[in-house]
Enzyme design. Sequence first.
Site, PDB file in Angstrom:
ATOM      1  CD1 TRP A 185      38.403  54.254  68.043  1.00 37.49           C
ATOM      2  CD2 TRP A 185      38.164  52.053  68.177  1.00 37.49           C
ATOM      3  NE1 TRP A 185      37.534  54.031  69.065  1.00 37.49           N
ATOM      4  CE2 TRP A 185      37.362  52.669  69.169  1.00 37.49           C
ATOM      5  CE3 TRP A 185      38.161  50.681  68.087  1.00 37.49           C
ATOM      6  CZ2 TRP A 185      36.563  51.934  70.060  1.00 37.49           C
ATOM      7  CZ3 TRP A 185      37.376  49.953  68.981  1.00 37.49           C
ATOM      8  CH2 TRP A 185      36.599  50.579  69.948  1.00 37.49           C
ATOM      9  CG  ASN A 186      39.156  55.272  61.219  1.00 36.91           C
ATOM     10  OD1 ASN A 186      38.727  56.396  61.382  1.00 36.91           O
ATOM     11  ND2 ASN A 186      40.446  55.001  61.048  1.00 36.91           N
ATOM     12  CG  HIS A 208      35.788  39.896  45.794  1.00 37.39           C
ATOM     13  ND1 HIS A 208      36.622  38.851  45.476  1.00 37.39           N
ATOM     14  CD2 HIS A 208      34.747  39.355  46.467  1.00 37.39           C
ATOM     15  CE1 HIS A 208      36.085  37.717  45.915  1.00 37.39           C
ATOM     16  NE2 HIS A 208      34.951  38.002  46.531  1.00 37.39           N
ATOM     17  CG  HIS A 214      40.272  41.055  46.027  1.00 38.13           C
ATOM     18  ND1 HIS A 214      40.324  42.149  45.193  1.00 38.13           N
ATOM     19  CD2 HIS A 214      39.629  40.084  45.323  1.00 38.13           C
ATOM     20  CE1 HIS A 214      39.733  41.858  44.040  1.00 38.13           C
ATOM     21  NE2 HIS A 214      39.314  40.609  44.091  1.00 38.13           N
ATOM     22  CG  ASP A 231      39.005  36.361  43.491  1.00 42.16           C
ATOM     23  OD1 ASP A 231      38.682  37.285  44.254  1.00 42.16           O
ATOM     24  OD2 ASP A 231      39.156  36.516  42.261  1.00 42.16           O
ATOM     25  CG  HIS A 260      34.552  35.164  43.831  1.00 39.77           C
ATOM     26  ND1 HIS A 260      33.609  36.125  44.130  1.00 39.77           N
ATOM     27  CD2 HIS A 260      35.299  35.682  42.807  1.00 39.77           C
ATOM     28  CE1 HIS A 260      33.781  37.179  43.338  1.00 39.77           C
ATOM     29  NE2 HIS A 260      34.782  36.925  42.522  1.00 39.77           N
ATOM     30  CG  HIS A 300      36.472  34.921  38.111  1.00 35.96           C
ATOM     31  ND1 HIS A 300      37.086  35.892  37.347  1.00 35.96           N
ATOM     32  CD2 HIS A 300      36.427  35.422  39.375  1.00 35.96           C
ATOM     33  CE1 HIS A 300      37.396  36.930  38.100  1.00 35.96           C
ATOM     34  NE2 HIS A 300      37.013  36.674  39.344  1.00 35.96           N
TER      35      HIS A 300
END
Length: 264
Positions: free
Chosen positions: A68-69, A76, A80, A82, A86, A211
């Site tokens: 695992w990491n 973003h 992804h 928004d 945002h 946006h």
Amino acid sequence: MSQQQASTSAIELLTVALESGAVEVIDLTAPLSEDTPVIPLPPERGQPWSFRRQVISRYDALGPQVYWNNIALSEHTGTHFDAPVHWASGRHLHDVQQVPTSHLVAPAVVLDASAEVAADPDFLLGRRHVEDWTDRHGPLPAGGWLLYRTGWGSRSTDNVDFINDGHTPGIAPDCARWLAHETDIVGIGVETVGTDAGQAGTFVDQPYPCHWHMHAAGKYGLTQLRGLEQLPVRGAVLIASPLPIVGGSGSPCRVLALVSRDRR
């Protein structure tokens, strides 16, 4: 038949259609790695993190049976979601964990402007383009997604070509305002690094109009999608699955589409 029985039957029909392949599941998500492009901002501004990872253990002394990491990335980065919060215009609206689940599974239509973008990477989708589309294909889906196909997904394996020195397609200010405030879509999905054009920061009347207007209206964005060419013009169901980050402005997510095989 009761409402519960009808719902059960609908789910059973969908299950059978998935098992038979009559309904296909198409992944619209770009693979997430250390090579995933992120949007570069002016040096005086804060910068989004690229994806990075640190191994915790990999079948070794630190964990003989487990790999695992730890990971770090911007909300973003990559494909992804928004959320309205945002942007300053939506700061008092939903964060990503507050988004109603009914908005995460919704119908989607595809508007193809790839020919225009091939001729001009700074192409802006205008209201007349969308109205011409609706004249041919019917109304935008109430409570659904408008997916803006530009062909940009084919560039996503080359960071330089994908960012293109800030010359990427987007949405004209008048169109962004109209889509946000005068249509019933819940959001817009794009193949580029953000929902706005690469040069949108230079727009005089309203920088970053997609946006600004979409989030002011409580609507959403999906970015860095791939495979839109596999979807029908209309008839797909989109499934977006951002992480429910408390207070989050967005989240990397897996985006899937359900498509009837006979509609492709």
